[in-house]
Design an enzyme around this catalytic site. Structure first.
Site, short mmCIF file in Angstrom:
data_model
loop_
_atom_site.label_atom_id
_atom_site.label_comp_id
_atom_site.label_asym_id
_atom_site.label_seq_id
_atom_site.Cartn_x
_atom_site.Cartn_y
_atom_site.Cartn_z
CG LEU A 64 -46.43 -0.10 119.85
CD1 LEU A 64 -46.01 -0.90 121.08
CD2 LEU A 64 -45.94 -0.81 118.59
CE LYS A 65 -52.24 4.24 113.99
NZ LYS A 65 -50.96 3.93 113.35
CB ILE A 69 -59.83 -4.35 129.08
CG1 ILE A 69 -58.62 -5.23 129.41
CG2 ILE A 69 -60.92 -5.16 128.40
CD1 ILE A 69 -58.91 -6.27 130.48
CB THR A 119 -55.16 9.75 107.46
OG1 THR A 119 -54.07 8.85 107.68
CG2 THR A 119 -55.00 10.97 108.33
O1 C5P Z 1 -46.82 5.72 103.91
P1 C5P Z 1 -47.61 6.79 104.57
O2 C5P Z 1 -46.98 8.16 104.47
O3 C5P Z 1 -49.06 6.77 104.16
O4 C5P Z 1 -47.53 6.37 106.12
C1 C5P Z 1 -48.45 6.69 107.04
C2 C5P Z 1 -48.00 6.21 108.39
O5 C5P Z 1 -48.77 6.89 109.37
C3 C5P Z 1 -48.21 4.71 108.63
O6 C5P Z 1 -47.13 4.25 109.42
C4 C5P Z 1 -49.49 4.64 109.43
O7 C5P Z 1 -49.50 3.60 110.37
C5 C5P Z 1 -49.50 5.98 110.15
N1 C5P Z 1 -50.81 6.53 110.50
C6 C5P Z 1 -51.80 6.86 109.60
N2 C5P Z 1 -52.99 7.40 109.99
C7 C5P Z 1 -53.21 7.63 111.26
C8 C5P Z 1 -52.22 7.32 112.19
C9 C5P Z 1 -51.01 6.79 111.76
O8 C5P Z 1 -51.64 6.71 108.41
N3 C5P Z 1 -54.33 8.23 111.64
#
Ligand code: C5P
Length: 244
Positions: A64-65, A69, A119
């Protein structure tokens, strides 16, 4: 002993519980965990966690990132802690106190991961967001700074790209979890979508990732279970000291 399948987390990025049911059924024996993100959780709430637990042996990563606060983050973590999920996330962002609150709110019932830098974020994004030159020139510096905050706050680990995972393990130790999204298998690497800092599954594991998160390459494959198997085979065929 950890098998190749135990590295794979499938991102259940789908709009409904009905769609999720299809993927849980198809992939139950092929993944270590299902990751539930905002889209599905907003739609289904905790029901999706119960469904995954009833229909598979896989763990649940509730991604849920959180970013708010610290009092709100702590209260939200209290609720997450009672859902019986294995992992969850909080943005490292700019507040050490928020990270500490996330950890104390989790009451040791769920592993809290700090999201270092998405990413999908590029040097241009960071530059536009007003970061100092040293971070624009070297994104890894920013990732390490945030990972260090997460470790000091008591997080179980971080979410980072496969490009940074080796350095994370070197600096913060083997037991500090590194969960790596932004994965594109060699047979799907033209399809980077919005991801910018990508690596293959085998490279991520060889670099030290404890888990890789894969969404679209499996979700959008004609046969999702075959795509998952192919990824697991690729991990298994790559000898590294972190696997098998
Ligand atoms: O479809 P894909 O393989 O790109 O999915 C990436 C998943 O990883 C998504 O659910 C995204 O919310 C999650 N994610 C990300 N980068 C991050 C953290 C989580 O892409 N740093």
């Amino acid at each position: 002993m950890k098998s190749a399948k135990d590295y794979l987390i499938f991102a259940l990025d789908v709009p409904s519980i009905k769609d999720a049911q299809y993927y849980v059924k198809a992939l139950a024996g092929h993944v270590a965990m299902f990751k539930v993100g905002l889209e599905l959780f907003i739609r289904s709430g905790p029901d999706i966690v119960s469904l995954i637990k009833e229909r598979s042996e896989a763990g649940v990563f509730l991604d849920l990132k959180l970013h708010d606060i610290s009092a709100t983050v702590k209260r939200s973590m209290n609720v997450i802690a009672d859902l019986g999920v294995a992992l969850t996330t909080v943005h490292c962002g700019e507040s050490f106190q928020m990270l500490e609150s996330a950890v104390s709110g989790s009451q040791g019932k769920v592993g809290v991961l700090g999201v270092t830098l998405l990413t999908s974020i590029s040097v241009q994004d960071i530059s536009q967001a007003g970061f100092e030159g040293r971070y624009v020139q070297n994104l890894q510096k920013l990732v390490m700074k945030r990972a260090s905050m997460a470790q000091k706050a008591g997080c179980s680990g971080v979410v980072c790209s496969g490009l940074e995972v080796a350095e994370i393990k070197k600096r913060f130790g083997k037991s500090f979890l590194a969960v790596t999204p932004g994965i594109r298998p060699s047979w799907d690497c033209d399809e980077k979508d919005d991801q910018k800092r990508v690596v293959t599954p085998a490279t991520a594991v060889a670099n030290g990732a404890d888990f890789i998160v894969v969404g679209r390459p499996i979700r959008d494959a004609r046969r999702p279970a075959d795509a998952a198997k192919k990824i697991v085979d690729e991990i298994a065929s790559f000898p590294g000291d972190n696997q098998l």
